[in-house]
Each structure stands twice: as C-alpha cells, then as structure tokens.
Design a protein around this motif. Structure first.
Motif, PDB file in Angstrom:
ATOM      1  N   TYR A 121       0.832  -1.196   0.000  1.00 57.74           N
ATOM      2  CA  TYR A 121       0.000   0.000   0.000  1.00 57.74           C
ATOM      3  C   TYR A 121       0.874   1.256   0.000  1.00 57.74           C
ATOM      4  O   TYR A 121       0.634   2.191  -0.760  1.00 57.74           O
ATOM      5  CB  TYR A 121      -0.933  -0.018   1.211  1.00 57.74           C
ATOM      6  N   SER A 122       1.888   1.265   0.854  1.00 52.08           N
ATOM      7  CA  SER A 122       2.799   2.412   0.934  1.00 52.08           C
ATOM      8  C   SER A 122       3.522   2.632  -0.394  1.00 52.08           C
ATOM      9  O   SER A 122       3.673   3.773  -0.847  1.00 52.08           O
ATOM     10  CB  SER A 122       3.806   2.183   2.054  1.00 52.08           C
ATOM     11  N   ASP A 130       1.953  10.501  -4.635  1.00 49.81           N
ATOM     12  CA  ASP A 130       2.939  11.551  -4.348  1.00 49.81           C
ATOM     13  C   ASP A 130       3.199  12.450  -5.556  1.00 49.81           C
ATOM     14  O   ASP A 130       3.147  13.680  -5.422  1.00 49.81           O
ATOM     15  CB  ASP A 130       4.240  10.951  -3.832  1.00 49.81           C
ATOM     16  N   PRO A 131       3.449  11.891  -6.752  1.00 50.07           N
ATOM     17  CA  PRO A 131       3.665  12.783  -7.909  1.00 50.07           C
ATOM     18  C   PRO A 131       2.428  13.617  -8.245  1.00 50.07           C
ATOM     19  O   PRO A 131       2.549  14.794  -8.601  1.00 50.07           O
ATOM     20  CB  PRO A 131       3.994  11.824  -9.061  1.00 50.07           C
ATOM     21  N   LEU A 132       1.268  13.040  -8.132  1.00 53.11           N
ATOM     22  CA  LEU A 132       0.042  13.768  -8.427  1.00 53.11           C
ATOM     23  C   LEU A 132      -0.127  14.958  -7.492  1.00 53.11           C
ATOM     24  O   LEU A 132      -0.399  16.079  -7.922  1.00 53.11           O
ATOM     25  CB  LEU A 132      -1.169  12.819  -8.319  1.00 53.11           C
ATOM     26  N   PHE A 133       0.042  14.735  -6.199  1.00 55.40           N
ATOM     27  CA  PHE A 133      -0.135  15.812  -5.236  1.00 55.40           C
ATOM     28  C   PHE A 133       0.982  16.850  -5.318  1.00 55.40           C
ATOM     29  O   PHE A 133       0.754  18.038  -5.075  1.00 55.40           O
ATOM     30  CB  PHE A 133      -0.273  15.261  -3.824  1.00 55.40           C
ATOM     31  N   GLU A 134       2.187  16.430  -5.673  1.00 55.93           N
ATOM     32  CA  GLU A 134       3.260  17.394  -5.876  1.00 55.93           C
ATOM     33  C   GLU A 134       2.941  18.299  -7.061  1.00 55.93           C
ATOM     34  O   GLU A 134       3.148  19.519  -7.002  1.00 55.93           O
ATOM     35  CB  GLU A 134       4.591  16.682  -6.104  1.00 55.93           C
TER      36      GLU A 134
END
Length: 151
Positions: A121-122, A130-134
């Motif tokens: 999951y992690s 992570d890339p999307l939110f960045e």
C-alpha cells in the motif's frame, strides 16, 4: 552465607502459587467490594423524627436484621461458595486459555500479514499519489487570495 540466602530466595521464587498463604483477616486486600456490599441496618431502615416505633421493636429489628444478614451470608457461602468458586475458576481458565491460545496468536498473525500489505500500500501511494499531489501543489502555489472590505 550468600549461598544460603540465594537458596532461600530461589525457594521463595519457585514456591507454588496455589499453596500461598491467604490472609484470613483482610479478605478484600484490593478493596474490590468496598462500596458494593457494605449495607448496614441504618442504610436500609430509618425512622424519621416524629415516627418512632417502640425502643424494644427498634432494637429487636436491628438485631434481627444484623444476625439474619450475617447467618444467611454464611449459609449461602457455605452451600454455594465452593461450587461458584469452581465455576468462576473454570470461566477464568477458559478466558485465559482463549486469550493465550486464540486471541494473541490471531493478533500476531494479523500484524505479520498486514505488514506485507502495508508495504505494498505504501509503495502504491508513493508511486502514484505523491507525484500527483506534488504537481497539484505546484499548480496551486501561484494562487493568491486577497480579501477586500467594500463599503
């Protein structure tokens, strides 16, 4: 001398827990029944001022209540105490058995299995989210909000 002290301590440590001495004076050392069963005559029967019975009736009632409570408890504990002790011993042994042989192993097994799932999951979160939110944060960094008060 030190060997005797060590041997004595070892005997004390290895002494069987089932044969330990019990306190016949203080039978509730942990105060389990401190509030529950302390019922005296005055807690149950009281005559307000102006409605007193005869003194002899009051004294006899007090004695009857106290003695009957004392002896009924003794008789009930003599008749039912040992069977109930067996029942409670069995129940707590059953609870201990279930906890030791079923609950704790299930929890440990679950924790081991969930550790593998949590790693997967992690990894998915770090790979996709992570890339999307960045990227979203970089888009939103140039947004400015101005609050104006118009009259």
């Amino acid at each position: 001398m030190a060997e005797q002290q060590s041997e004595l301590e070892e005997r004390i440590i290895t002494k069987d827990q089932h044969t330990k001495e019990i306190d016949l004076v203080n039978r509730d050392p942990k105060h389990i029944n401190e509030d529950v069963v302390k019922v005296d005559f005055e807690d149950v029967i009281a005559e307000p001022v102006g409605t007193y019975s005869f003194d002899g009736v009051w004294k006899t009632s007090y004695t009857t209540f106290t003695v009957s409570k004392y002896w009924c408890y003794r008789l009930l504990s003599a008749v039912l105490g040992i069977p109930l002790a067996v029942l409670w011993g069995f129940l707590f042994a059953l609870i201990s058995f279930c906890h030791i042989w079923a609950v704790v192993p299930c929890i440990k097994s679950y924790l081991i299995e969930i550790q593998c799932v949590s790693r997967i999951y992690s990894l998915c979160i770090h790979t996709f989210c992570d890339p999307l939110f960045e990227a979203l944060s970089k888009i939103c960094t140039n947004i400015r909000v101005a609050v104006r008060k118009e009259i």
